[in-house]
Design an enzyme around this catalytic site. Sequence first.
Site, short mmCIF file in Angstrom:
data_model
loop_
_atom_site.label_atom_id
_atom_site.label_comp_id
_atom_site.label_asym_id
_atom_site.label_seq_id
_atom_site.Cartn_x
_atom_site.Cartn_y
_atom_site.Cartn_z
N ASP A 42 -13.64 74.17 -33.62
CA ASP A 42 -13.38 73.88 -32.07
C ASP A 42 -14.08 72.61 -31.76
O ASP A 42 -14.77 71.96 -32.51
CB ASP A 42 -14.25 74.84 -31.18
CG ASP A 42 -15.81 74.94 -31.28
OD1 ASP A 42 -16.27 74.92 -32.39
OD2 ASP A 42 -16.36 75.04 -30.09
N GLU B 299 -18.75 76.25 -30.92
CA GLU B 299 -19.92 75.63 -31.26
C GLU B 299 -20.45 74.58 -30.16
O GLU B 299 -21.42 74.22 -29.74
CB GLU B 299 -19.74 74.76 -32.49
CG GLU B 299 -21.40 74.23 -33.01
CD GLU B 299 -21.73 72.81 -32.38
OE1 GLU B 299 -23.09 72.64 -32.41
OE2 GLU B 299 -21.09 72.32 -31.97
ZN LIG Z 1 -20.16 69.52 -34.09
#
Ligand SMILES: [Zn+2]
Length: 401
Positions: A76, A141
């Site tokens: 992501d 994340e």
């Molecule tokens: Zn990162």
Amino acid sequence: MKLPTDPAANLAALIRCPSVTPAEGGALAALETMLKPLGFAVERPVFSEDGTPDIENLYARRSGNGPHLMFAGHTDVVPVGDETAWTHPPFAAEIANGEMYGRGAVDMKGGIACFIAAVARHVEKAGGPKGSVSLLITGDEEGPAINGTVKLLEWAAGKGEKWDAAIVGEPTNPDTLGDMIKIGRRGSISGSVTVNGRQGHAAYPQLADNPVRGLVSLVDALLHPVFDKGTKDFQPTNLEVTSIDVGNPATNVIPAKATATFNIRFNDTWTAETIQAEIHNRLDQAAGRKKYRPGKKTPVDYELVWRDRPSHVFLTRDERLIETLSGSVKATVGRKPALSTSGGTSDARFIKDYCPVVEFGLVGQTMHMVDERVALADLETLTGIYQRFIEDWFGQDHAVG
Ligand SMILES: [Zn+2]
């Protein structure tokens, strides 16, 4: 079949997937396409939790007889910001002057692209590592990080997965490739302290109890004295007051409440519990001080609230892991990287509960910025470092844990 040995081609395929958290954007599917021909068994579990978006993740393992190395990361990316400000479109992977442009180029699709290329080259050259290699890739994340690495680790461990070491491919190098390996991280904890006073007229302070006076004493105690002078592996513990809020629009009114919010980055002198106890202690002592509250009989009336869960401090002590990676960097770029615990928290703080973990990836200069980009030469160099590391780490005579 053509193996994914070219990190630039791997990265271009990933950048062209607009995987802004929480969207998968095709990025995990692209990874699966690269990993299958290399002999990886690929799974893509989706995790959910009330109040957060569902997140797709990826776990891929190439099984062999020997130790088990994990590579961890995320596909992501953060939003592009002002798209018109980009010199090249953020999801096009265009190359100019030897650099590939795109969101995620360094944070951290580039690191993943290089690791896959390193494995592919090893497979082509030597038939693959003598052991198991896993990729543990989250799509969460840069977001709330609830349906990502923590759950993916629990899920994999629940199926009996065990690892001997892990590398996180976040961009750890401040200026040039080879600068820095992260071998631990400071802990982080945030809190807020609210002082309750009594509202009144600014000209008649004896009839009121100004909470700002009390808060100044408490904040002073948070900031002084220093917590420690740092340790062999860590910077000094630091507390930053990040906000002071009174919300009082009038100049002739003593307010009823005042709040200060703070964040502490603490080293291995402390645990989350001992630093919390230290803060309590400091505030209790400061609450009785009369310096800013002459004539007040009672101590400062305050409430301390800890925000979220703390991130715990950790230091990786697997010398062989650290030395092997450090040696791979030296052999490839000609100098030894610094071993550092600086910077913010990362997903390594979760992985450390399962196996020793270090972090090494690309140069972080353009991460999260407009015109995020990576030098093609850096992609080659990082692939070389990872490949060398795989050769040396699996080549060693390992005690399999
Ligand atoms: Zn990162």
